[in-house]
Design a protein around this motif. Structure first.
Motif, PDB file in Angstrom:
ATOM      1  N   ILE A  12       0.841  -1.206   0.000  1.00 19.01           N
ATOM      2  CA  ILE A  12       0.000   0.000   0.000  1.00 19.01           C
ATOM      3  C   ILE A  12       0.870   1.248   0.000  1.00 19.01           C
ATOM      4  CG2 ILE A  12      -1.583   1.348   1.446  1.00 19.01           C
ATOM      5  CD1 ILE A  12      -2.774  -1.471   2.213  1.00 19.01           C
ATOM      6  N   ILE A  13       1.950   1.207   0.760  1.00 21.37           N
ATOM      7  CA  ILE A  13       2.842   2.366   0.810  1.00 21.37           C
ATOM      8  C   ILE A  13       3.497   2.603  -0.554  1.00 21.37           C
ATOM      9  CG2 ILE A  13       4.969   3.285   1.820  1.00 21.37           C
ATOM     10  CD1 ILE A  13       4.225   1.733   4.381  1.00 21.37           C
ATOM     11  N   THR A  15       2.588   1.578  -3.622  1.00 22.96           N
ATOM     12  CA  THR A  15       1.734   1.858  -4.787  1.00 22.96           C
ATOM     13  C   THR A  15       0.741   2.988  -4.539  1.00 22.96           C
ATOM     14  OG1 THR A  15       0.086   0.227  -4.108  1.00 22.96           O
ATOM     15  CG2 THR A  15       1.842  -0.551  -5.543  1.00 22.96           C
ATOM     16  N   GLY A  16       0.548   3.395  -3.285  1.00 21.98           N
ATOM     17  CA  GLY A  16      -0.511   4.350  -2.970  1.00 21.98           C
ATOM     18  C   GLY A  16      -0.094   5.801  -3.098  1.00 21.98           C
ATOM     19  N   THR A  17      -1.100   6.676  -2.948  1.00 18.91           N
ATOM     20  CA  THR A  17      -0.860   8.114  -2.951  1.00 18.91           C
ATOM     21  C   THR A  17      -0.364   8.539  -1.573  1.00 18.91           C
ATOM     22  OG1 THR A  17      -3.077   8.575  -2.164  1.00 18.91           O
ATOM     23  CG2 THR A  17      -2.780   8.446  -4.545  1.00 18.91           C
ATOM     24  N   GLU A  19      -1.971  10.575   0.227  1.00 19.04           N
ATOM     25  CA  GLU A  19      -3.169  10.551   1.072  1.00 19.04           C
ATOM     26  C   GLU A  19      -3.399   9.153   1.637  1.00 19.04           C
ATOM     27  OE1 GLU A  19      -7.120  13.089   0.585  1.00 19.04           O
ATOM     28  OE2 GLU A  19      -7.280  11.197  -0.469  1.00 19.04           O
ATOM     29  N   ASP A  20      -3.142   8.137   0.816  1.00 22.49           N
ATOM     30  CA  ASP A  20      -3.286   6.759   1.292  1.00 22.49           C
ATOM     31  C   ASP A  20      -2.388   6.523   2.507  1.00 22.49           C
ATOM     32  OD1 ASP A  20      -5.042   6.259  -0.735  1.00 22.49           O
ATOM     33  OD2 ASP A  20      -3.729   4.948  -1.895  1.00 22.49           O
ATOM     34  N   GLN A  21      -1.179   7.068   2.461  1.00 21.48           N
ATOM     35  CA  GLN A  21      -0.247   6.910   3.586  1.00 21.48           C
ATOM     36  C   GLN A  21      -0.757   7.618   4.839  1.00 21.48           C
ATOM     37  OE1 GLN A  21       3.960   7.525   3.075  1.00 21.48           O
ATOM     38  NE2 GLN A  21       3.938   6.661   1.001  1.00 21.48           N
ATOM     39  N   VAL A  22      -1.310   8.831   4.622  1.00 19.11           N
ATOM     40  CA  VAL A  22      -1.865   9.577   5.760  1.00 19.11           C
ATOM     41  C   VAL A  22      -2.985   8.769   6.407  1.00 19.11           C
ATOM     42  CG1 VAL A  22      -3.155  11.649   6.412  1.00 19.11           C
ATOM     43  CG2 VAL A  22      -1.225  11.829   4.830  1.00 19.11           C
TER      44      VAL A  22
END
Lengths: 161, 161, 161, 161
Positions: A12-13, A15-17, A19-22
């Motif tokens: 997830i980290i 490939t994500g944005t 915002e996804d990390q936040v």
């Protein structure tokens, strides 16, 4: 399961944005904080909800984060409902004796302004306390004081097992 | 932030309950699935919500997991509200032309049975479509067919920017 | 009091409009009809309300007369509420055993079209029957079939004295 | 029609109960008073309703008479609804400019105590005023100060023709 979880987190980290990390960071911090309490719900933990009874009102404040927003970055109406139900339920349980609990039988919410800003504060107060039922009022405000939702709800009083 | 997140994940796994791990796994899978779609909300992703319009009804089914339960392992009323708001909103957006959107102005929910079982299914249908407003009905069922909540809501139609 | 009443009646006829006479005639006929029944309310009599249970629905039809209209000749929302409360209450009492009664604890109504036409028909049906509470749905239609109002209500079951 | 009305009046007096006479007297006085005003509804006249705006609230007080009671001599819930709708509507029209009017789009009422005593007073106040809609709160009290009903309602603002 542990390895699967660690791998999912890494995926997830990578490939994500941002915002996804936040959001992931917020979810993890909510889970961690929940481990320090012996009761409470995951929902409450994920919303980072803090409740307090003072001056005949039960107040819950939650930070406004991407987790609780819809695609237009406005707080999801269902989250506002969750906040209202939690605060009014918190009020009812506060005023009931220890051997009683209460379940929500109905809730009505009027949404009057978009949920934006840094945090949302919900204030719940009593309309009527009967022997079998309690009726409450709840209001949700932005941090600038704007009312965003008004609610009334009924609770049915039950015996704790 | 990446390292902090990995460390938090490890901490939660090592200090948490088995249920905490289940919840974390569900949250991560929800986030990952969201990355494959270009729209949608985190709430929808975390609830693992799937919507479909068929036979004049908009239906959303979500798995019943510890994430959405209160301390008594019953689905949180706020989640039922989120599900209802999402399904009725989904219905309204389905029947509106592409240049229009809608915002919920009010919702009322009657909770009639505890939310338990493997999954919850919400069915939304139309009560009235006017020029400026739409009124809808929503019902939430357990997988054994028991009705757990009934709702009506109003939506105000706006122009998409 | 008899003479006072007769004099008042004469005054209203001589100074009033034709509509006033129509309304007075309707009020008197309602009162007279009430004398033939040993129960019922004045409200029900003045609305010329007739109820019937059939096919799991409780139906009340009332004529649309100037008595129940606002200044714009549209049925007053409070009358629509009275009709809904009466029909849903009629349904609940129909399904309860003779030693039980029920009181309305909450009602919500969505008004979706103006109340016009020759008569209004309200159909009440069951949403949920519990041990302590009953939740019902009510719909009000014009004689041309247009839905004018949708309602849900909760009733609390009590023992008859 | 005049003779028919006079005859009906006489019949009701001779065959009716004392309460029937009281009700008839109240109905006639309501009708007579309505003739002195160039606007207003028959409902308002029959309820002997008097409204007033003061200190940001719109207040209506009505006498509790047999006309508005159910068979158990408690004020009919539909009448309480009529009173609430009238007071909240009165408030909205008071704060709107002269070229605007408003229609009730939804109302929710929680009934919390029986309507008894000499009179009922309804106080309506503002929750939110938007460009298109207004949301209000209404409370109904007995003459001893007991709250009997709490309500919220939405109004849609329209142009007067």
């Amino acid at each position: 399961m542990k390895e699967e979880i660690m791998q999912l987190t890494e995926e997830i980290i990578s490939t994500g944005t941002e915002e996804d990390q936040v959001v992931l960071d917020l979810l993890l911090k909510g889970l961690k904080q929940k481990q320090h309490f012996d009761k409470g719900s995951y929902i409450g933990a994920l919303l980072h909800a803090d409740g307090e009874y003072k001056d005949q009102e039960f107040t819950i404040t939650i930070p406004n984060t991407p987790i609780i927003q819809n695609a237009l970055h406005i707080v999801h109406g269902g989250i506002t409902a969750t906040l209202l139900d939690s605060a009014m339920g918190g009020l009812v349980h506060h005023i009931l004796p220890p051997d009683k609990a209460a379940v929500t039988t109905e809730i009505k919410i009027n949404y009057v302004a978009p949920g934006i800003g840094k945090e949302l504060t919900c204030k719940a107060s009593l309309i009527h306390k009967g022997n079998k039922t309690v009726v409450t009022e709840g209001k949700v405000y932005r941090d600038d004081g704007t009312l965003i939702a008004h609610s009334t709800a009924s609770f049915f009083i039950i015996n704790r097992k």
